[in-house]
Scaffold this motif. Structure first.
Motif, PDB file in Angstrom:
ATOM      1  N   PHE A 265       0.827  -1.203   0.000  1.00 47.52           N
ATOM      2  CA  PHE A 265       0.000   0.000   0.000  1.00 47.52           C
ATOM      3  C   PHE A 265       0.865   1.258   0.000  1.00 47.52           C
ATOM      4  N   PHE A 266       1.812   1.302   0.934  1.00 46.77           N
ATOM      5  CA  PHE A 266       2.660   2.485   1.040  1.00 46.77           C
ATOM      6  C   PHE A 266       3.528   2.667  -0.195  1.00 46.77           C
ATOM      7  N   ASN A 267       4.054   1.538  -0.684  1.00 48.92           N
ATOM      8  CA  ASN A 267       4.927   1.604  -1.850  1.00 48.92           C
ATOM      9  C   ASN A 267       4.207   2.115  -3.071  1.00 48.92           C
ATOM     10  N   VAL A 268       3.047   1.546  -3.320  1.00 45.70           N
ATOM     11  CA  VAL A 268       2.284   1.950  -4.502  1.00 45.70           C
ATOM     12  C   VAL A 268       1.927   3.427  -4.388  1.00 45.70           C
ATOM     13  N   LEU A 269       1.502   3.819  -3.189  1.00 45.52           N
ATOM     14  CA  LEU A 269       1.176   5.220  -2.944  1.00 45.52           C
ATOM     15  C   LEU A 269       2.360   6.126  -3.279  1.00 45.52           C
ATOM     16  N   ALA A 270       3.515   5.787  -2.690  1.00 47.08           N
ATOM     17  CA  ALA A 270       4.699   6.622  -2.891  1.00 47.08           C
ATOM     18  C   ALA A 270       5.085   6.664  -4.356  1.00 47.08           C
ATOM     19  N   ARG A 271       5.047   5.508  -5.017  1.00 45.96           N
ATOM     20  CA  ARG A 271       5.464   5.472  -6.426  1.00 45.96           C
ATOM     21  C   ARG A 271       4.517   6.259  -7.305  1.00 45.96           C
ATOM     22  N   LEU A 272       3.221   6.182  -6.991  1.00 47.36           N
ATOM     23  CA  LEU A 272       2.276   6.960  -7.789  1.00 47.36           C
ATOM     24  C   LEU A 272       2.561   8.449  -7.649  1.00 47.36           C
ATOM     25  N   ILE A 273       2.840   8.871  -6.415  1.00 47.51           N
ATOM     26  CA  ILE A 273       3.171  10.283  -6.215  1.00 47.51           C
ATOM     27  C   ILE A 273       4.411  10.638  -7.034  1.00 47.51           C
ATOM     28  N   LEU A 274       5.437   9.782  -6.955  1.00 44.67           N
ATOM     29  CA  LEU A 274       6.693  10.087  -7.640  1.00 44.67           C
ATOM     30  C   LEU A 274       6.514  10.129  -9.150  1.00 44.67           C
ATOM     31  N   VAL A 275       5.694   9.223  -9.685  1.00 41.46           N
ATOM     32  CA  VAL A 275       5.451   9.237 -11.128  1.00 41.46           C
ATOM     33  C   VAL A 275       4.822  10.564 -11.519  1.00 41.46           C
ATOM     34  N   ARG A 276       3.890  11.028 -10.692  1.00 40.65           N
ATOM     35  CA  ARG A 276       3.238  12.315 -10.971  1.00 40.65           C
ATOM     36  C   ARG A 276       4.237  13.462 -10.928  1.00 40.65           C
ATOM     37  N   VAL A 277       5.069  13.435  -9.882  1.00 39.00           N
ATOM     38  CA  VAL A 277       6.069  14.499  -9.737  1.00 39.00           C
ATOM     39  C   VAL A 277       6.977  14.529 -10.962  1.00 39.00           C
ATOM     40  N   GLU A 278       7.414  13.335 -11.381  1.00 42.31           N
ATOM     41  CA  GLU A 278       8.334  13.219 -12.511  1.00 42.31           C
ATOM     42  C   GLU A 278       7.675  13.746 -13.778  1.00 42.31           C
ATOM     43  N   ARG A 279       6.414  13.370 -13.970  1.00 45.35           N
ATOM     44  CA  ARG A 279       5.721  13.764 -15.194  1.00 45.35           C
ATOM     45  C   ARG A 279       5.575  15.280 -15.249  1.00 45.35           C
TER      46      ARG A 279
ATOM     47  N   ARG B 115       8.351  -1.064 -15.061  1.00 47.27           N
ATOM     48  CA  ARG B 115       9.206  -0.275 -14.163  1.00 47.27           C
ATOM     49  C   ARG B 115       8.509  -0.066 -12.819  1.00 47.27           C
ATOM     50  N   PHE B 116       7.216   0.209 -12.902  1.00 48.75           N
ATOM     51  CA  PHE B 116       6.451   0.395 -11.673  1.00 48.75           C
ATOM     52  C   PHE B 116       6.497  -0.871 -10.819  1.00 48.75           C
ATOM     53  N   SER B 117       6.328  -2.033 -11.490  1.00 48.17           N
ATOM     54  CA  SER B 117       6.355  -3.295 -10.748  1.00 48.17           C
ATOM     55  C   SER B 117       7.718  -3.522 -10.098  1.00 48.17           C
ATOM     56  N   PHE B 118       8.778  -3.177 -10.833  1.00 47.74           N
ATOM     57  CA  PHE B 118      10.120  -3.319 -10.241  1.00 47.74           C
ATOM     58  C   PHE B 118      10.244  -2.453  -8.999  1.00 47.74           C
ATOM     59  N   ASP B 119       9.731  -1.229  -9.104  1.00 43.18           N
ATOM     60  CA  ASP B 119       9.784  -0.344  -7.941  1.00 43.18           C
ATOM     61  C   ASP B 119       9.057  -0.966  -6.756  1.00 43.18           C
ATOM     62  N   VAL B 120       7.888  -1.541  -7.032  1.00 45.45           N
ATOM     63  CA  VAL B 120       7.100  -2.131  -5.953  1.00 45.45           C
ATOM     64  C   VAL B 120       7.800  -3.379  -5.403  1.00 45.45           C
ATOM     65  N   LEU B 121       8.296  -4.210  -6.314  1.00 42.90           N
ATOM     66  CA  LEU B 121       9.009  -5.424  -5.874  1.00 42.90           C
ATOM     67  C   LEU B 121      10.218  -5.059  -5.030  1.00 42.90           C
ATOM     68  N   TRP B 122      10.884  -3.977  -5.452  1.00 48.66           N
ATOM     69  CA  TRP B 122      12.074  -3.523  -4.737  1.00 48.66           C
ATOM     70  C   TRP B 122      11.725  -3.173  -3.297  1.00 48.66           C
ATOM     71  N   GLY B 123      10.477  -2.727  -3.089  1.00 50.90           N
ATOM     72  CA  GLY B 123      10.074  -2.311  -1.756  1.00 50.90           C
ATOM     73  C   GLY B 123       9.631  -3.457  -0.858  1.00 50.90           C
ATOM     74  N   ILE B 124       9.449  -4.647  -1.429  1.00 52.15           N
ATOM     75  CA  ILE B 124       8.967  -5.766  -0.610  1.00 52.15           C
ATOM     76  C   ILE B 124      10.080  -6.236   0.332  1.00 52.15           C
ATOM     77  N   PRO B 125       9.786  -6.366   1.609  1.00 51.61           N
ATOM     78  CA  PRO B 125      10.817  -6.739   2.569  1.00 51.61           C
ATOM     79  C   PRO B 125      11.368  -8.144   2.297  1.00 51.61           C
ATOM     80  N   SER B 126      12.623  -8.342   2.640  1.00 50.16           N
ATOM     81  CA  SER B 126      13.244  -9.622   2.310  1.00 50.16           C
ATOM     82  C   SER B 126      12.605 -10.772   3.084  1.00 50.16           C
ATOM     83  N   ILE B 127      12.065 -10.477   4.263  1.00 44.67           N
ATOM     84  CA  ILE B 127      11.423 -11.546   5.031  1.00 44.67           C
ATOM     85  C   ILE B 127      10.220 -12.102   4.269  1.00 44.67           C
TER      86      ILE B 127
END
Lengths: 282, 292, 253
Positions: A265-279, B115-127
Motif C-alpha cells: 500500500f505504502f509503496n504503490v502510494l509513494a510510487r504513484l506520487i513520484l510518477v506524478r512528480v516526474e511527469r 518499471r512500476f512493478s520493479f519499484d514495488v518489488l524492490w520495496g517488498i521486505p526480504s522476510i
C-alpha cells in the motif's frame, strides 16, 4: 522476452496470492479482523492475535521516522542546495554504502553500541531502568537504515525542480534558506512525502536488525523504553517451530501477508506520487 | 525608522540562515558519522577475535559452544548462494530490461508498468521473499536447501538488479539504436551487440550491487537455505550463510562465540566494502564512455 | 559634480572552471534607459546579466574577477550583503518562473520577506504592482489561484510585478520574451518602455529587431568580449567594429 517482461507485474500478485492461500486455514477458523485486533498470543492454545506485533511494528517505525526524517531531509537539502560539488561526490558513495550494509551488520552494531547506549545512558537519564533492548534501540537502528532511502529519493525530487525557480526567489533578495523553505520544500512537498513513505515502508519490513535489538516481547509497548515485537521479527523467530503447532504456519503466513499488504500500500502510494512528480517536471 | 526595522529584520533572517546551515552540518555529520561508527565498531570489535582458522576451517563439533573451528562453511555457502541467485536473477532480469528498453516504444504502457512493478518489488521486505520462497519450496516438495535459498535470494535480487540495469540502459541514446537499425541490424542484434556492449560496465555494477545485497541478506534465507556445518556439495543440501552464522553465534550465551560473531561480522563488512568499491570503480569507468 | 551611473561594470572577468566566459568587460549602464545586450548565442550575454546581481555565486566552478558597482558599492565586496544587492534588481528570466504559490503570494513574496507589512497594506502593494505590470484587470478575481494556471504571457507579467514589488532600481531581463507569443511579447516590451521612466532597464536578447524596437543603448558582446557599446541610434547607424557590422547584416548570428 515478452512473456518474461510480464513476470514482474505478476510476481507481485503471485506473492500476495501465495501468502493468502497458505494463510487460509486460520482465516477459515477466525475472521480476519479479529485476528488483527486481538492481543492474545499463545500458539499452543490456538490464540493467534497479531495486534501486539502490529503495534510493535508501528512503534518502532514511528520512532525511526521521528529520528530519520529531520536528519535525512536536512542532509538532502544540504547536498542539493548548499554543498559544493566535491562534498556531494564525497557523500554519495557514503550514502550508497550505508544502504548496502547488510541488516545483520546493523544488528550486531546495534547490540554492541545502541543497546548499551539506551540501557545505560538514555533510559537512566529519563529515570527508567531498562535492559536497552527496546523500541527506542530498534528505532535508532532503523532510522540509520532508512537514511539512504529518504535522502536519495529527496535528492531526486529536489533535482527535478528547475534551477531557474530558485534563481527567481534569490533574485528577489531571498536568502538561500528562505528559497529552500518557500520554493524547494514547497515545490517538492509531494515528492518529500513519497520519500518519507518509502522510508516508512522500508522500516516496516526490516527484519534482522530490529529483531536483534528490540527485545521481542509479545506485549503492547507502552513507552519507547519497553521491548517490542515487530511483525517481521515474529516471522523470523518462529520459522523453526511453525510446522509442529497446528495453524501456526498459517498464522505466520497471515502475518507475512499483512506485512506485505501494508508495505505494498505504502509503496504503490509513494510510487504513484513520484510518477506524478516526474511527469510534471518533464 | 523603517530602515532600522528592516535591518533588524535582515539580522534575524541571516540568523535563521545560520541556524539552519548549522543544523544541516550536524545532520550530514550524523549521516557520515553513522557509517564511520558502524564500520569502525564492527572492525574494531571483530579484529581481535579474528584468526586464520576462522576463515579456513569449518566448525568442529561444539563450535557453537566455544570449541575449535571456523566459519568457512558459511563463507563458501554464502558465495555459492549469492552466485547462484545472481546468475538466476541475470537470466530473468536482463531480457526484461532489454525488452522494455529496446523493443517497446518510447512511451510504452508495458514498459512503465514493468518499471512500476520493479519499484514495488524492490520495496517488498526480504522476510516476505523468504516466506514466499518457503511456500514455493514446500509446493515443490523441496527441503530447506541451497536450491531453495538460491530461489528466494534470486527473487530478492531480481528487482534490485533490474532497476539498476534499467537506469544504465535507459541512458543509451535512442539515436544509437536507430543508427544500428539503419545499418540493417535486427532488434535482437542491436540489444545484444550495441546496448549490452555500450553498457557493459554499468551492467556489471548492477550485477555487483545485487550480488552484494544477496550475500548480506539473512531474512530471505532464514526459512529456505537451512543451516549446516558442512560445505554443501549439491544443490539439494542445506547451506550455511554468513549473515545467519553471525546471527546464531551472537545468539549463544558464550562470550567466546559472541566474539566470533563480531569477527564474522567484520568479514562480511569487508566483503561488502570490497564489492561496493569494485562496483563503484566500474561505474566510474562507465561514465567515461557515456555518449552525452 | 560628476554624475555617476548607479550601475557600472569594471574589468569584469568570469571563468567557468578553466573557460573564460567574459573577457575584461567594462561598461557604464545609463540610468533610466533601456540598455540592450546583443550578440550571438553562447557569447556570454546571460552570464554578464547574471553577474550583475550575483546569481552566478551558487554555481559550481564559477570565478568572478573585477568589480560591479551599484550606487558606488562593489557588489562583489565580501562585506556587501548579497540579498540587498539582489533586492535592488528585478529579474525576468527566459521562461517565466512563477513560484509554487498563489498569484497573490507571488507578488507578496518579496515584501513579506523584506519587511513586515500589515495585511491591508500588503493587499494595496500587490494591487499596485499588478497594475503596473498590466495584469490587475485579468487576475483581480482569482488572486488565490496557483500562479501556474496563468498563461505564459500572464506569468511573465506576474514575474514583472513580483520583481517590482521588492522596490528595485534596476530591471534585468534575460530574453524575457523568448517563450512568449508575439502579442504577449509586444505587451511585455511596452511595459518595459513605460518602466524606464522610473527604472534602469537591462535586457538581453538575440532578436535584433527587438533590440531596434526598444533599445536606447546597445552593448554588443562577441565571444565574451564587449566589442562595441553606445547609444542605439549611433551604433545601428554607424557600427565601428567589423564584427558588429557583420552581426547587423546577418553574416554572423
Amino acid at each position: 522476452m515478452l512473456v518474461l517482461t510480464c513476470v514482474p507485474a505478476f510476481l507481485v500478485l503471485l506473492i500476495l496470492v501465495g501468502l493468502f492461500v497458505r494463510a487460509r486455514p486460520i482465516l477459515a477458523e477466525k475472521p480476519f479482523f479479529s485476528l488483527l485486533f486481538s492481543s492474545a498470543w499463545s500458539p499452543l492454545k490456538g490464540d493467534f492475535g497479531l495486534f501486539p506485533f502490529i503495534m510493535g511494528t508501528l512503534w518502532v517505525t514511528f520512532v525511526s521516522l521521528v529520528l530519520a526524517v529531520p536528519v535525512s531531509l536536512l542532509t538532502a537539502v544540504f547536498l542539493s542546495e548548499y554543498a559544493p560539488r566535491s562534498v556531494r561526490e564525497f557523500t554519495k558513495p557514503i550514502i550508497d554504502l550505508l544502504a548496502g550494509l547488510p541488516s545483520v551488520i546493523y544488528g550486531v552494531w546495534g547490540v554492541l553500541l545502541v543497546v548499551p547506549l539506551v540501557g545505560r545512558i538514555i533510559a537512566p537519564f529519563f529515570g527508567v531502568t531498562s535492559s536497552g533492548y527496546t523500541v527506542l534501540a530498534g528505532g535508532i537502528v532503523l532510522a540509520i537504515m532508512i537514511f539512504p532511502t529518504i535522502i536519495s529519493v529527496s535528492l531526486e525530487v529536489f533535482s527535478s525542480i528547475p534551477y531557474q525557480m530558485r534563481e527567481a526567489s534569490l533574485s528577489l533578495g531571498a536568502t538561500k534558506w528562505e528559497t529552500v523553505r518557500h520554493v524547494v520544500l514547497k515545490k517538492g512537498l509531494q515528492g518529500i512525502i513519497a520519500a518519507i513513505v518509502l522510508g516508512l515502508s522500508r522500516a516496516f519490513g526490516e527484519t534482522m536488525a530490529v529483531l536483534m535489538v528490540v527485545g521481542n516481547i509479545p506485549r503492547l509497548p507502552r513507552s519507547v523504553f519497553d521491548g517490542g515485537y515487530p511483525l517481521p521479527a515474529l516471522l523470523a523467530n518462529n520459522y523453526g517451530e511453525m510446522m509442529s503447532v497446528p495453524l501456526y504456519d498459517a498464522a505466520l503466513m497471515l502475518a507475512a501477508a499483512v506485512l506485505l499488504l501494508v508495505v505494498l500500500f505504502f509503496n504503490v502510494l509513494a510510487r504513484l506520487i513520484l510518477v506524478r512528480v516526474e511527469r510534471r517536471a518533464a | 525608522m523603517i530602515l532600522s526595522r528592516e535591518s533588524r529584520r535582515l539580522r534575524r533572517r541571516k540568523m535563521e540562515e545560520r541556524i539552519f546551515r548549522a543544523l544541516m552540518a550536524v545532520s550530514i555529520l550524523i549521516v557520515i558519522g553513522c557509517l564511520v561508527l558502524i564500520v569502525g565498531t564492527i572492525i574494531w570489535k571483530g579484529l581481535p577475535a579474528m584468526s586464520l582458522s576462522m576463515i579456513t576451517q569449518i566448525p568442529k563439533g561444539g563450535y557453537y559452544l566455544g570449541k575449535e573451528g571456523g566459519i568457512l562453511n558459511a563463507i563458501i555457502g554464502s558465495l555459492y548462494l549469492a552466485s547462484g541467485a545472481t546468475v538466476l536473477a541475470i537470466l530473468f532480469s536482463l531480457p526484461v530490461v532489454l525488452y522494455i528498453n529496446v523493443y517497446t516504444k518510447k512511451r510504452s504502457r508495458l514498459a512503465s508498468l514493468t518499471r512500476f512493478s520493479f519499484d514495488v518489488l524492490w520495496g517488498i521486505p526480504s522476510i516476505v521473499y523468504g516466506a514466499f520462497g518457503f511456500i514455493i519450496m514446500v509446493f515443490f516438495g523441496l527441503r530447506a536447501s541451497l536450491l531453495a535459498g538460491i530461489l528466494a535470494v534470486a527473487l530478492l535480487e531480481f528487482p534490485i538488479m533490474s532497476r539498476a540495469a534499467d537506469e544504465v540502459i535507459r541512458m543509451v541514446p535512442r539515436e544509437l539504436l536507430e543508427a544500428s537499425y539503419s545499418l540493417g541490424a535486427t532488434r535482437l542484434e542491436t540489444a545484444l551487440k550495441v546496448v549490452v556492449r555500450q553498457c557493459l560496465p554499468g551492467l556489471l555494477t548492477a550485477v555487483l550491487i545485487a550480488f552484494g545485497r544477496g550475500i548480506g541478506d539473512a531474512a530471505s534465507v532464514l526459512f529456505t537455505a537451512g543451516f549446516t556445518d558442512r560445505i554443501p556439495t549439491s544443490l539439494l543440501e542445506p547451506a550455511a550463510t554468513l549473515p545467519l552464522a553471525i546471527f546464531f553465534q551472537l545468539g549463544t550465551p558464550f562470550p567466546e562465540v559472541q566474539q566470533r560473531a563480531y569477527a564474522s561480522a567484520a568479514i562480511l563488512t569487508v566483503l561488502i566494502l570490497i564489492i561496493s568499491l569494485v562496483a563503484r570503480g566500474l561505474g566510474k569507468r562507465y561514465t567515461r564512455h557515456i555518449i552525452k | 559634480m560628476e554624475i555617476r551611473p548607479h550601475l557600472s561594470v569594471q574589468n569584469l572577468n568570469v571563468y567557468f572552471d578553466q573557460l573564460r566566459i567574459l573577457k575584461d568587460v567594462s561598461i557604464d549602464i545609463p540610468d533610466h534607459k533601456i540598455t540592450v545586450i546583443i550578440g550571438p548565442s553562447g557569447c556570454g550575454k546571460t552570464t554578464l546579466l547574471k553577474s550583475l546581481n550575483r546569481l552566478l555565486d551558487p554555481l559550481d566552478g564559477v570565478r568572478v574577477e573585477g568589480r560591479v558597482l551599484v550606487d558606488n558599492v562593489d557588489i562583489y565586496d565580501p562585506r556587501t550583503e548579497v540579498t540587498e544587492v539582489r533586492k535592488k534588481m528585478g529579474l525576468l528570466s527566459q521562461r517565466p518562473q512563477p513560484l509554487p504559490m498563489s498569484i497573490y503570494d507571488n507578488v507578496a513574496y518579496g515584501p513579506r520577506i523584506h519587511n513586515h507589512v500589515d495585511k491591508k497594506r500588503l493587499g494595496e502593494v500587490v494591487e499596485q504592482y499588478l497594475r503596473m505590470a498590466g495584469l490587475w484587470e485579468e487576475v483581480k478575481d482569482r488572486l488565490g489561484e496557483p500562479a501556474s494556471r496563468l498563461s505564459v504571457g500572464q506569468q511573465q507579467r506576474l514575474c514583472l510585478a513580483r520583481g517590482l514589488a521588492v522596490g528595485p532600481e534596476i530591471i534585468l531581463g534575460d530574453e524575457p520574451t523568448s517563450a512568449l507569443d508575439p502579442q504577449s511579447s509586444q505587451n511585455v516590451e511596452r511595459r518595459l518602455i513605460e518602466l524606464k521612466e522610473e527604472y534602469t532597464v537591462i535586457v538581453v536578447t538575440h532578436i535584433l529587431r527587438q533590440a531596434k524596437r526598444i533599445a536606447d543603448y546597445i552593448a554588443f558582446l562577441y565571444l565574451g568580449e564587449l566589442v562595441e557599446h553606445g547609444p542605439a541610434a549611433e551604433v545601428f547607424a554607424n557600427p565601428r567594429d567589423p564584427r558588429m557590422r557583420a552581426y547587423l547584416t546577418g553574416e554572423i548570428s
